[in-house]
Design a protein around this motif. Structure first.
Motif, PDB file in Angstrom:
ATOM      1  N   ARG A   1       0.759  -1.257   0.098  1.00  0.00           N
ATOM      2  CA  ARG A   1      -0.082   0.059  -0.039  1.00  0.00           C
ATOM      3  C   ARG A   1       0.887   1.168  -0.075  1.00  0.00           C
ATOM      4  NH1 ARG A   1      -4.835  -2.114   4.214  1.00  0.00           N
ATOM      5  NH2 ARG A   1      -5.941  -3.285   2.347  1.00  0.00           N
ATOM      6  N   ALA A   2       2.034   1.194   0.734  1.00  0.00           N
ATOM      7  CA  ALA A   2       2.990   2.340   0.668  1.00  0.00           C
ATOM      8  C   ALA A   2       3.551   2.464  -0.663  1.00  0.00           C
ATOM      9  CB  ALA A   2       3.838   2.210   1.803  1.00  0.00           C
ATOM     10  N   LEU A   3       4.013   1.422  -1.399  1.00  0.00           N
ATOM     11  CA  LEU A   3       4.864   1.404  -2.337  1.00  0.00           C
ATOM     12  C   LEU A   3       3.942   1.558  -3.698  1.00  0.00           C
ATOM     13  CD1 LEU A   3       7.287  -1.451  -1.516  1.00  0.00           C
ATOM     14  CD2 LEU A   3       8.179   0.750  -1.930  1.00  0.00           C
ATOM     15  N   LEU A   4       2.912   0.975  -3.845  1.00  0.00           N
ATOM     16  CA  LEU A   4       2.106   1.049  -4.896  1.00  0.00           C
ATOM     17  C   LEU A   4       0.804   1.698  -4.895  1.00  0.00           C
ATOM     18  CD1 LEU A   4       3.099  -2.713  -5.583  1.00  0.00           C
ATOM     19  CD2 LEU A   4       3.900  -0.845  -6.971  1.00  0.00           C
ATOM     20  N   GLY A   5       0.177   1.764  -3.519  1.00  0.00           N
ATOM     21  CA  GLY A   5      -1.153   2.180  -3.666  1.00  0.00           C
ATOM     22  C   GLY A   5      -2.270   1.511  -4.061  1.00  0.00           C
ATOM     23  N   ASP A   6      -3.039   1.889  -4.875  1.00  0.00           N
ATOM     24  CA  ASP A   6      -3.905   1.083  -5.751  1.00  0.00           C
ATOM     25  C   ASP A   6      -3.259   0.602  -6.888  1.00  0.00           C
ATOM     26  OD1 ASP A   6      -5.746   1.402  -3.647  1.00  0.00           O
ATOM     27  OD2 ASP A   6      -6.457   3.560  -4.494  1.00  0.00           O
ATOM     28  N   GLU A   7      -2.111   0.592  -7.389  1.00  0.00           N
ATOM     29  CA  GLU A   7      -1.676   0.139  -8.664  1.00  0.00           C
ATOM     30  C   GLU A   7      -1.040  -1.491  -8.338  1.00  0.00           C
ATOM     31  OE1 GLU A   7      -1.969   1.789 -11.335  1.00  0.00           O
ATOM     32  OE2 GLU A   7      -3.207   3.006 -10.579  1.00  0.00           O
ATOM     33  N   PRO A   8      -1.035  -2.222  -9.412  1.00  0.00           N
ATOM     34  CA  PRO A   8      -0.748  -3.757  -9.104  1.00  0.00           C
ATOM     35  C   PRO A   8       0.951  -3.387  -9.343  1.00  0.00           C
ATOM     36  CG  PRO A   8      -1.383  -3.326 -11.420  1.00  0.00           C
ATOM     37  CD  PRO A   8      -1.755  -1.939 -10.403  1.00  0.00           C
ATOM     38  N   GLY A   9       1.565  -4.218  -8.880  1.00  0.00           N
ATOM     39  CA  GLY A   9       3.130  -4.371  -8.949  1.00  0.00           C
ATOM     40  C   GLY A   9       3.825  -5.478  -8.198  1.00  0.00           C
ATOM     41  N   PHE A  10       5.007  -5.327  -8.206  1.00  0.00           N
ATOM     42  CA  PHE A  10       6.071  -6.254  -7.123  1.00  0.00           C
ATOM     43  C   PHE A  10       6.606  -5.421  -6.134  1.00  0.00           C
ATOM     44  CE2 PHE A  10      10.024  -7.978  -5.868  1.00  0.00           C
ATOM     45  CZ  PHE A  10       9.974  -9.509  -5.955  1.00  0.00           C
ATOM     46  N   ALA A  11       6.268  -6.226  -4.809  1.00  0.00           N
ATOM     47  CA  ALA A  11       6.808  -5.177  -3.442  1.00  0.00           C
ATOM     48  C   ALA A  11       7.657  -6.163  -2.735  1.00  0.00           C
ATOM     49  CB  ALA A  11       5.650  -4.855  -2.906  1.00  0.00           C
ATOM     50  N   ALA A  12       8.690  -5.792  -2.090  1.00  0.00           N
ATOM     51  CA  ALA A  12       9.668  -6.445  -1.611  1.00  0.00           C
ATOM     52  C   ALA A  12       9.897  -5.695  -0.164  1.00  0.00           C
ATOM     53  CB  ALA A  12      10.821  -6.794  -2.222  1.00  0.00           C
ATOM     54  N   ILE A  13      10.383  -6.421   1.026  1.00  0.00           N
ATOM     55  CA  ILE A  13      10.561  -6.052   2.179  1.00  0.00           C
ATOM     56  C   ILE A  13      12.226  -6.661   2.387  1.00  0.00           C
ATOM     57  CG2 ILE A  13      10.573  -5.876   4.744  1.00  0.00           C
ATOM     58  CD1 ILE A  13       7.546  -6.439   4.544  1.00  0.00           C
ATOM     59  N   LEU A  14      13.099  -5.634   2.598  1.00  0.00           N
ATOM     60  CA  LEU A  14      14.352  -5.931   2.883  1.00  0.00           C
ATOM     61  C   LEU A  14      14.716  -5.028   4.264  1.00  0.00           C
ATOM     62  CD1 LEU A  14      16.183  -5.882  -0.637  1.00  0.00           C
ATOM     63  CD2 LEU A  14      15.905  -7.794   0.977  1.00  0.00           C
ATOM     64  N   GLY A  15      14.447  -5.531   5.367  1.00  0.00           N
ATOM     65  CA  GLY A  15      14.765  -5.095   6.543  1.00  0.00           C
ATOM     66  C   GLY A  15      15.494  -6.026   7.559  1.00  0.00           C
ATOM     67  N   THR A  16      15.128  -6.025   8.621  1.00  0.00           N
ATOM     68  CA  THR A  16      15.417  -7.174   9.501  1.00  0.00           C
ATOM     69  C   THR A  16      15.305  -8.650   9.093  1.00  0.00           C
ATOM     70  OG1 THR A  16      15.090  -6.107  11.508  1.00  0.00           O
ATOM     71  CG2 THR A  16      15.361  -8.289  11.837  1.00  0.00           C
ATOM     72  N   GLY A  17      14.075  -8.843   8.367  1.00  0.00           N
ATOM     73  CA  GLY A  17      13.768 -10.017   7.582  1.00  0.00           C
ATOM     74  C   GLY A  17      13.540  -9.653   6.222  1.00  0.00           C
ATOM     75  N   THR A  18      12.824 -10.604   5.364  1.00  0.00           N
ATOM     76  CA  THR A  18      12.811 -10.300   3.813  1.00  0.00           C
ATOM     77  C   THR A  18      11.375 -10.880   3.614  1.00  0.00           C
ATOM     78  OG1 THR A  18      15.177 -10.810   3.273  1.00  0.00           O
ATOM     79  CG2 THR A  18      13.505 -11.303   1.368  1.00  0.00           C
ATOM     80  N   ASN A  19      10.926 -10.199   2.611  1.00  0.00           N
ATOM     81  CA  ASN A  19       9.626 -10.681   2.067  1.00  0.00           C
ATOM     82  C   ASN A  19       9.268  -9.988   0.813  1.00  0.00           C
ATOM     83  OD1 ASN A  19       7.088 -12.176   1.794  1.00  0.00           O
ATOM     84  ND2 ASN A  19       6.710 -11.752   4.160  1.00  0.00           N
ATOM     85  N   THR A  20       8.551 -11.066  -0.179  1.00  0.00           N
ATOM     86  CA  THR A  20       8.396 -10.519  -1.635  1.00  0.00           C
ATOM     87  C   THR A  20       6.864 -10.811  -1.910  1.00  0.00           C
ATOM     88  OG1 THR A  20       9.163 -12.468  -2.264  1.00  0.00           O
ATOM     89  CG2 THR A  20      10.528 -10.723  -2.364  1.00  0.00           C
ATOM     90  N   CYS A  21       6.276 -10.108  -2.866  1.00  0.00           N
ATOM     91  CA  CYS A  21       5.055 -10.541  -3.431  1.00  0.00           C
ATOM     92  C   CYS A  21       4.597  -9.835  -4.580  1.00  0.00           C
ATOM     93  CB  CYS A  21       3.973 -10.296  -2.480  1.00  0.00           C
ATOM     94  SG  CYS A  21       3.651  -8.523  -2.247  1.00  0.00           S
ATOM     95  N   PHE A  22       3.793 -10.431  -5.301  1.00  0.00           N
ATOM     96  CA  PHE A  22       2.684  -9.681  -6.345  1.00  0.00           C
ATOM     97  C   PHE A  22       1.602  -9.005  -5.577  1.00  0.00           C
ATOM     98  CE2 PHE A  22       4.336 -12.246 -10.445  1.00  0.00           C
ATOM     99  CZ  PHE A  22       5.234 -11.502 -10.600  1.00  0.00           C
ATOM    100  N   TYR A  23       1.085  -7.848  -6.085  1.00  0.00           N
ATOM    101  CA  TYR A  23       0.079  -7.201  -5.598  1.00  0.00           C
ATOM    102  C   TYR A  23      -0.683  -6.734  -6.662  1.00  0.00           C
ATOM    103  CZ  TYR A  23      -2.109  -3.145  -3.027  1.00  0.00           C
ATOM    104  OH  TYR A  23      -2.829  -2.130  -2.449  1.00  0.00           O
TER     105      TYR A  23
END
Length: 282
Positions: free
Chosen positions: A101-123
């Motif tokens: 929601r922070a990176l893409l809002g209402d637009e589709p796309g690929f998002a990732a987290i690279l912090g203490t841990g990792t996560n990825t997804c299609f949205y």
């Protein structure tokens, strides 16, 4: 009054919006339900909420947290939040959705987290449609702070770290191999302990550029090889990323993405400001 929170495994960023529409930011530690119980979270909140925050006056709480991907884990956090914010409607979601929601809002796309841990997804602009499990601190989390920190600790303990950097490490932390083993195997929150050493690497990035680049680039290659390239047609998407590791090492992350023929979109340290804007628009 409402409050919106983005909780990682190390730190939670909060934003309270009062009756006048003023935004009040504050931080607490992170509350990953894989490592923290309801009792621990409740006790920490009561201790660490700023004095100007009056929990009983909140109407709505939107909490997005690391580890909040299952009903069981959501309940661990929800029970703690409800016991503190007694008059509020409490909503618990995964931190990956907050990132989308922070990176893409209402637009589709690929998002990732690279912090203490990792996560990825299609949205798809509303929901997460595909998520390849990063398997957490023990089995995966490639590219994360904990992944990089484990490499830093191993190099230090084995004597593979550059000598001058190893001296800095001991001067800063004063840790023996026995201390490190104790922290990892006997004390709580080993993922947070390991991740803390990725910041040490960033602090000495300019002084030891070759070693830093080798460690971080190796971690990001593992991130792509074990996660990103397994998404269908991943090259058709931009890499959008949130988290301190992705942000601090964004030059190396962008270089690695280019190696895998993936363009780079938005890279931010924290989603909280964009996440608040998303909720206010809604």
């Amino acid at each position: 009054m409402i409050v919106i929170a983005d909780g990682g495994s190390t730190k939670t960023n909060w934003c309270l919006i009062n009756e006048a529409g003023r935004k009040i930011h504050f931080n607490t530690e992170g509350y990953n339900p894989y490592f923290a119980s309801t009792e621990y979270i409740e006790k920490s909140l009561r201790k660490n909420l700023p004095s100007h925050v009056e929990p009983e006056k909140l109407n709505e709480v939107y909490y997005y947290g690391a580890g909040c991907s299952t009903d069981v884990n959501k309940k661990i956090v929800a029970d703690a939040m409800q016991s503190v914010f007694v008059n509020a409607k409490v909503s618990i979601d995964h931190d990956l959705l907050a990132s989308c929601r922070a990176l893409l809002g209402d637009e589709p796309g690929f998002a990732a987290i690279l912090g203490t841990g990792t996560n990825t997804c299609f949205y798809d602009g509303k929901e997460i449609t595909l998520n390849i499990d990063s398997l957490g601190y023990f089995l995966g989390d490639e590219g994360s702070g904990s992944y990089i920190g484990k490499r830093v600790l191993a190099d230090y303990m084995k004597g593979f770290m550059p000598k001058n950097l190893s001296k800095h490490f001991f001067n800063v932390f004063g840790l023996t191999n026995e201390d490190i083993f104790d922290a990892i195997y006997n004390k709580p929150l080993p993922n947070r302990f390991c991740a803390s050493f990725s910041k040490f690497l960033y602090d000495y990035k300019a002084e030891f550029p070759d070693y830093t680049r080798n460690v971080v680039e190796t971690a990001f290659v593992a991130f792509f090889e074990n996660l990103v390239i397994h998404y269908p047609n991943y090259k058709d998407y931009l890499l959008n990323c949130v988290g301190s590791v992705g942000y601090n090492f964004r030059d190396i992350l962008s270089y690695t993405a280019d190696r895998y023929e993936m363009g780079v979109g938005k890279i931010i340290r924290s989603p909280i400001d964009d996440l608040v804007d998303y909720h206010l628009k809604k």
